[in-house]
Design a protein around this motif. Structure first.
Motif, PDB file in Angstrom:
ATOM      1  N   THR A 261     -10.313  -0.796 -11.917  1.00 34.14           N
ATOM      2  CA  THR A 261      -9.393  -0.161 -11.129  1.00 34.14           C
ATOM      3  C   THR A 261     -10.269   0.433  -9.681  1.00 34.14           C
ATOM      4  OG1 THR A 261      -9.610   1.412 -13.020  1.00 34.14           O
ATOM      5  CG2 THR A 261      -7.968  -0.083 -12.425  1.00 34.14           C
ATOM      6  N   GLY A 262      -9.920   0.457  -8.912  1.00 32.91           N
ATOM      7  CA  GLY A 262     -11.026   0.807  -7.951  1.00 32.91           C
ATOM      8  C   GLY A 262     -10.166   2.221  -6.973  1.00 32.91           C
ATOM      9  N   GLU A 263     -10.713   2.964  -6.439  1.00 35.89           N
ATOM     10  CA  GLU A 263     -10.280   3.923  -5.751  1.00 35.89           C
ATOM     11  C   GLU A 263      -8.142   4.315  -5.886  1.00 35.89           C
ATOM     12  OE1 GLU A 263     -11.758   5.180  -2.600  1.00 35.89           O
ATOM     13  OE2 GLU A 263     -13.073   4.415  -2.371  1.00 35.89           O
ATOM     14  N   GLY A 264      -7.319   2.751  -5.614  1.00 33.67           N
ATOM     15  CA  GLY A 264      -6.533   2.936  -5.500  1.00 33.67           C
ATOM     16  C   GLY A 264      -5.960   2.349  -6.720  1.00 33.67           C
ATOM     17  N   GLY A 265      -6.363   1.891  -8.184  1.00 37.48           N
ATOM     18  CA  GLY A 265      -6.021   2.069  -9.127  1.00 37.48           C
ATOM     19  C   GLY A 265      -5.380   0.180  -9.478  1.00 37.48           C
ATOM     20  N   ARG A 266      -5.895  -0.188  -8.031  1.00 38.41           N
ATOM     21  CA  ARG A 266      -5.200  -2.031  -8.418  1.00 38.41           C
ATOM     22  C   ARG A 266      -7.095  -2.313  -8.999  1.00 38.41           C
ATOM     23  NH1 ARG A 266      -1.443  -4.162  -5.348  1.00 38.41           N
ATOM     24  NH2 ARG A 266      -2.360  -6.682  -5.935  1.00 38.41           N
ATOM     25  N   ASP A 290     -10.731 -10.170   0.318  1.00 34.80           N
ATOM     26  CA  ASP A 290      -9.964  -9.647  -0.623  1.00 34.80           C
ATOM     27  C   ASP A 290      -9.910  -8.895  -1.628  1.00 34.80           C
ATOM     28  OD1 ASP A 290      -6.528  -9.934  -1.323  1.00 34.80           O
ATOM     29  OD2 ASP A 290      -7.484 -10.589  -2.738  1.00 34.80           O
ATOM     30  N   GLN A 291     -11.361  -9.208  -2.636  1.00 31.31           N
ATOM     31  CA  GLN A 291     -11.995  -8.541  -3.540  1.00 31.31           C
ATOM     32  C   GLN A 291     -12.393  -7.040  -3.145  1.00 31.31           C
ATOM     33  OE1 GLN A 291     -11.427  -9.020  -6.838  1.00 31.31           O
ATOM     34  NE2 GLN A 291     -10.255 -10.540  -6.498  1.00 31.31           N
ATOM     35  N   MET A 292     -12.546  -6.848  -1.611  1.00 39.82           N
ATOM     36  CA  MET A 292     -12.769  -5.554  -1.352  1.00 39.82           C
ATOM     37  C   MET A 292     -10.657  -4.921  -0.692  1.00 39.82           C
ATOM     38  SD  MET A 292     -15.466  -3.437  -0.459  1.00 39.82           S
ATOM     39  CE  MET A 292     -16.972  -4.840  -0.016  1.00 39.82           C
ATOM     40  N   TRP A 293     -10.349  -6.088  -0.614  1.00 41.38           N
ATOM     41  CA  TRP A 293      -9.012  -4.918  -0.895  1.00 41.38           C
ATOM     42  C   TRP A 293      -8.596  -4.631  -1.327  1.00 41.38           C
ATOM     43  CZ3 TRP A 293      -3.996  -5.979  -1.677  1.00 41.38           C
ATOM     44  CH2 TRP A 293      -3.302  -5.291  -1.447  1.00 41.38           C
ATOM     45  N   HIS A 294      -8.656  -4.882  -2.308  1.00 39.51           N
ATOM     46  CA  HIS A 294      -8.566  -4.761  -3.903  1.00 39.51           C
ATOM     47  C   HIS A 294      -9.011  -3.748  -4.427  1.00 39.51           C
ATOM     48  CE1 HIS A 294      -5.540  -7.706  -5.183  1.00 39.51           C
ATOM     49  NE2 HIS A 294      -5.922  -8.472  -4.453  1.00 39.51           N
ATOM     50  N   LYS A 295     -10.329  -3.264  -3.970  1.00 39.42           N
ATOM     51  CA  LYS A 295     -11.177  -1.956  -4.650  1.00 39.42           C
ATOM     52  C   LYS A 295     -10.718  -1.076  -4.069  1.00 39.42           C
ATOM     53  CE  LYS A 295     -15.874  -0.642  -4.222  1.00 39.42           C
ATOM     54  NZ  LYS A 295     -17.519  -1.500  -4.295  1.00 39.42           N
ATOM     55  N   THR A 296      -9.802  -0.552  -2.493  1.00 41.00           N
ATOM     56  CA  THR A 296      -9.738   0.892  -2.175  1.00 41.00           C
ATOM     57  C   THR A 296      -8.310   0.683  -2.160  1.00 41.00           C
ATOM     58  OG1 THR A 296      -9.683  -0.854  -0.487  1.00 41.00           O
ATOM     59  CG2 THR A 296     -11.454   0.419  -1.102  1.00 41.00           C
ATOM     60  N   ALA A 297      -7.569  -0.053  -2.460  1.00 36.75           N
ATOM     61  CA  ALA A 297      -5.863  -0.348  -2.215  1.00 36.75           C
ATOM     62  C   ALA A 297      -4.843   0.248  -3.114  1.00 36.75           C
ATOM     63  CB  ALA A 297      -5.332  -1.693  -1.571  1.00 36.75           C
ATOM     64  N   ARG A 298      -3.806   0.662  -2.771  1.00 36.07           N
ATOM     65  CA  ARG A 298      -3.048   1.111  -3.998  1.00 36.07           C
ATOM     66  C   ARG A 298      -2.204   0.325  -4.886  1.00 36.07           C
ATOM     67  NH1 ARG A 298       0.528   5.385  -0.616  1.00 36.07           N
ATOM     68  NH2 ARG A 298       0.377   3.103   0.888  1.00 36.07           N
ATOM     69  N   ILE A 302       0.155  -4.806  -0.605  1.00 31.36           N
ATOM     70  CA  ILE A 302       0.507  -6.418  -0.659  1.00 31.36           C
ATOM     71  C   ILE A 302      -1.221  -6.132   0.836  1.00 31.36           C
ATOM     72  CG2 ILE A 302       0.998  -8.697  -0.029  1.00 31.36           C
ATOM     73  CD1 ILE A 302       4.257  -7.244  -0.812  1.00 31.36           C
ATOM     74  N   ASN A 303      -1.721  -7.331   0.565  1.00 36.17           N
ATOM     75  CA  ASN A 303      -2.392  -8.076   1.432  1.00 36.17           C
ATOM     76  C   ASN A 303      -2.159  -9.241   2.213  1.00 36.17           C
ATOM     77  OD1 ASN A 303      -4.760  -8.329   2.567  1.00 36.17           O
ATOM     78  ND2 ASN A 303      -6.313  -9.204   1.014  1.00 36.17           N
ATOM     79  N   TYR A 304      -1.578  -8.704   3.563  1.00 41.67           N
ATOM     80  CA  TYR A 304      -1.000  -9.476   4.155  1.00 41.67           C
ATOM     81  C   TYR A 304      -2.133 -10.311   5.448  1.00 41.67           C
ATOM     82  CZ  TYR A 304       3.764  -7.935   3.268  1.00 41.67           C
ATOM     83  OH  TYR A 304       4.989  -7.118   2.572  1.00 41.67           O
ATOM     84  N   SER A 305      -3.640  -9.691   5.124  1.00 35.82           N
ATOM     85  CA  SER A 305      -4.160 -10.996   5.920  1.00 35.82           C
ATOM     86  C   SER A 305      -4.598 -11.698   5.114  1.00 35.82           C
ATOM     87  CB  SER A 305      -5.491  -9.643   6.397  1.00 35.82           C
ATOM     88  OG  SER A 305      -5.973  -9.377   5.221  1.00 35.82           O
ATOM     89  N   PHE A 306      -4.725 -11.928   3.743  1.00 37.20           N
ATOM     90  CA  PHE A 306      -5.365 -12.871   3.182  1.00 37.20           C
ATOM     91  C   PHE A 306      -4.867 -14.402   2.904  1.00 37.20           C
ATOM     92  CE2 PHE A 306      -5.886 -15.169  -1.682  1.00 37.20           C
ATOM     93  CZ  PHE A 306      -7.188 -14.686  -1.633  1.00 37.20           C
ATOM     94  N   ILE A 307      -5.549 -15.665   2.871  1.00 38.27           N
ATOM     95  CA  ILE A 307      -5.183 -16.208   3.220  1.00 38.27           C
ATOM     96  C   ILE A 307      -4.048 -17.563   2.914  1.00 38.27           C
ATOM     97  CG2 ILE A 307      -6.861 -17.700   1.344  1.00 38.27           C
ATOM     98  CD1 ILE A 307      -7.613 -19.921   4.009  1.00 38.27           C
ATOM     99  N   THR A 308      -3.381 -16.803   1.580  1.00 37.99           N
ATOM    100  CA  THR A 308      -2.173 -17.439   1.348  1.00 37.99           C
ATOM    101  C   THR A 308      -1.089 -16.460   1.212  1.00 37.99           C
ATOM    102  OG1 THR A 308      -2.244 -15.777  -0.825  1.00 37.99           O
ATOM    103  CG2 THR A 308      -3.635 -18.303  -0.947  1.00 37.99           C
ATOM    104  N   ASN A 309      -1.658 -15.774   2.500  1.00 36.41           N
ATOM    105  CA  ASN A 309      -0.243 -14.743   2.938  1.00 36.41           C
ATOM    106  C   ASN A 309       0.055 -14.833   4.420  1.00 36.41           C
ATOM    107  OD1 ASN A 309       1.280 -13.789   0.680  1.00 36.41           O
ATOM    108  ND2 ASN A 309      -0.698 -12.714   0.192  1.00 36.41           N
ATOM    109  N   GLY A 310       1.017 -15.115   5.488  1.00 32.08           N
ATOM    110  CA  GLY A 310       0.961 -14.345   6.425  1.00 32.08           C
ATOM    111  C   GLY A 310       0.650 -15.216   7.319  1.00 32.08           C
ATOM    112  N   GLN A 311       0.447 -15.469   8.788  1.00 31.57           N
ATOM    113  CA  GLN A 311      -0.219 -16.097   9.390  1.00 31.57           C
ATOM    114  C   GLN A 311      -1.322 -16.889   9.842  1.00 31.57           C
ATOM    115  OE1 GLN A 311       1.922 -16.635  12.568  1.00 31.57           O
ATOM    116  NE2 GLN A 311       0.209 -18.824  13.060  1.00 31.57           N
ATOM    117  N   SER A 312      -2.672 -16.431   8.579  1.00 29.23           N
ATOM    118  CA  SER A 312      -3.371 -17.055   8.720  1.00 29.23           C
ATOM    119  C   SER A 312      -3.109 -18.211   8.029  1.00 29.23           C
ATOM    120  CB  SER A 312      -4.830 -15.435   7.487  1.00 29.23           C
ATOM    121  OG  SER A 312      -4.559 -15.560   6.173  1.00 29.23           O
TER     122      SER A 312
END
Length: 322
Positions: A261-266, A290-298, A302-312
């Motif tokens: 678990t990181g700062e936000g519990g993920r 994406d792992q860096m995002w998980h490190k601080t996210a709550r 949802i990580n909308y910038s990850f390759i499997t999501n959104g416009q990317s």
């Protein structure tokens, strides 16, 4: 006009309020861990949820007889393949590493809960790991058939397996199904069910027995399983693509990966591991971001910038099957 008492509102002939109380009591009997949620209320006025396990650790079994002699699969059922002498040493070394990891976290009340594949080599690995721990550290063990090895089809023919593995390289490591066996995609389906069970166990506080007066904030979940199964588990947990999965490497025998678990519990692999270690395992730049995002996210983000999501998805994945 007919007046009704509130108790006239019935469920199966039982007054609704009484029926709701009965249902609540039955729920508590089925899930006694929920009783631990009584106590200080959270900011929303509800009951505080049980603490999330601090880590989910993935462990590959120690060296097996099949790892050193593929002919073993022609005479011994895969579920009965045991560890070699080196495999037992792998397991005991792994146990000591895990004990050091958990004991250095700063919480003297840490505990560990195991899920284990029912295959002999996984069960033996768990017994070897367990030698490093004092009995009061064990919160529980659950044998979990969905964590078993990929099914290659009963007794194996060595020559045919060489052909099948060459075909798998041409067809694709994820979708190729061994005759009378499974593909990695089949493993993905059963791991999806296990993931939902694990998440439910986390939410309900399954790892905190009702008889415990204090819930530890340092619970550690350990999955003792097999190389491909653990890679598929990570793929399902982090929503990696098929292409990303096919770029991953196996853990070594007795090897571990730590989701912490990181700062936000993920849960993030980057809390414990370095980028270089994860690159060696097969993570790409996009996966590391994406792992860096998980490190601080709550939890719940949802990580909308990850390759499997959104416009990317449309901007970057123009060669899906090339």
């Amino acid at each position: 006009m007919r007046w009704r008492c509130c108790d006239d509102d019935t469920v199966g002939g039982v007054p609704r309020r009484r029926a709701q109380q009965l249902l609540h009591n039955q729920h508590q009997e089925r899930f006694p861990e929920l009783a631990l949620r009584r106590g200080p209320e959270n900011n929303n006025g509800g009951q505080a949820p049980p603490p999330r396990p601090r880590r989910i650790v993935l462990v590959r079994h120690g060296e097996s007889e099949g790892n050193v002699d593929e002919a073993a699969y022609t005479r011994v059922p895969d579920p009965r393949i045991g560890l070699t002498a080196q495999g037992w040493r792998d397991a005991e070394d792994c146990g000591r590493r895990l004990r050091d990891l958990f004991s250095n976290s700063g919480d003297s009340d840490w505990k560990v809960y195991f899920y284990v594949s029912p295959y002999r080599r996984s069960l033996e690995t768990l017994r070897g790991i367990g030698r490093a721990f004092e009995p009061h550290r064990f919160a529980g063990v659950r044998e979990e058939p969905r964590l078993r090895e990929q099914d290659f089809g009963n007794f194996q023919d060595r020559d045919q397996m060489r052909v099948d593995k060459e075909l798998r390289l041409k067809y694709g490591r994820f979708f190729y199904r061994f005759p009378n066996g499974e593909s990695a995609a089949d493993v993905y389906d059963r791991i999806t069910g296990f993931r939902e069970t694990l998440r439910a166990d986390i939410d309900i506080g399954r790892f905190h027995p009702p008889q415990q007066q204090r819930r530890t904030d340092d619970m550690n979940i350990v999955l003792v399983s097999h190389g491909l199964t653990l890679r598929v588990f990570l793929m399902r947990w982090y929503k990696w693509t098929v292409r990303q999965f096919e770029g991953l490497n196996n853990l070594g025998n007795g090897g571990t990966l730590v989701m912490q678990t990181g700062e936000g519990g993920r849960y993030s692999l980057l809390v414990h591991h370095t980028e270089d270690e994860l690159r060696e395992f097969g993570l790409t730049d996009e996966m590391l971001k994406d792992q860096m995002w998980h490190k601080t996210a709550r939890v719940g983000d949802i990580n909308y910038s990850f390759i499997t999501n959104g416009q990317s998805f449309f901007d970057e994945r123009t060669d899906l099957y090339l």
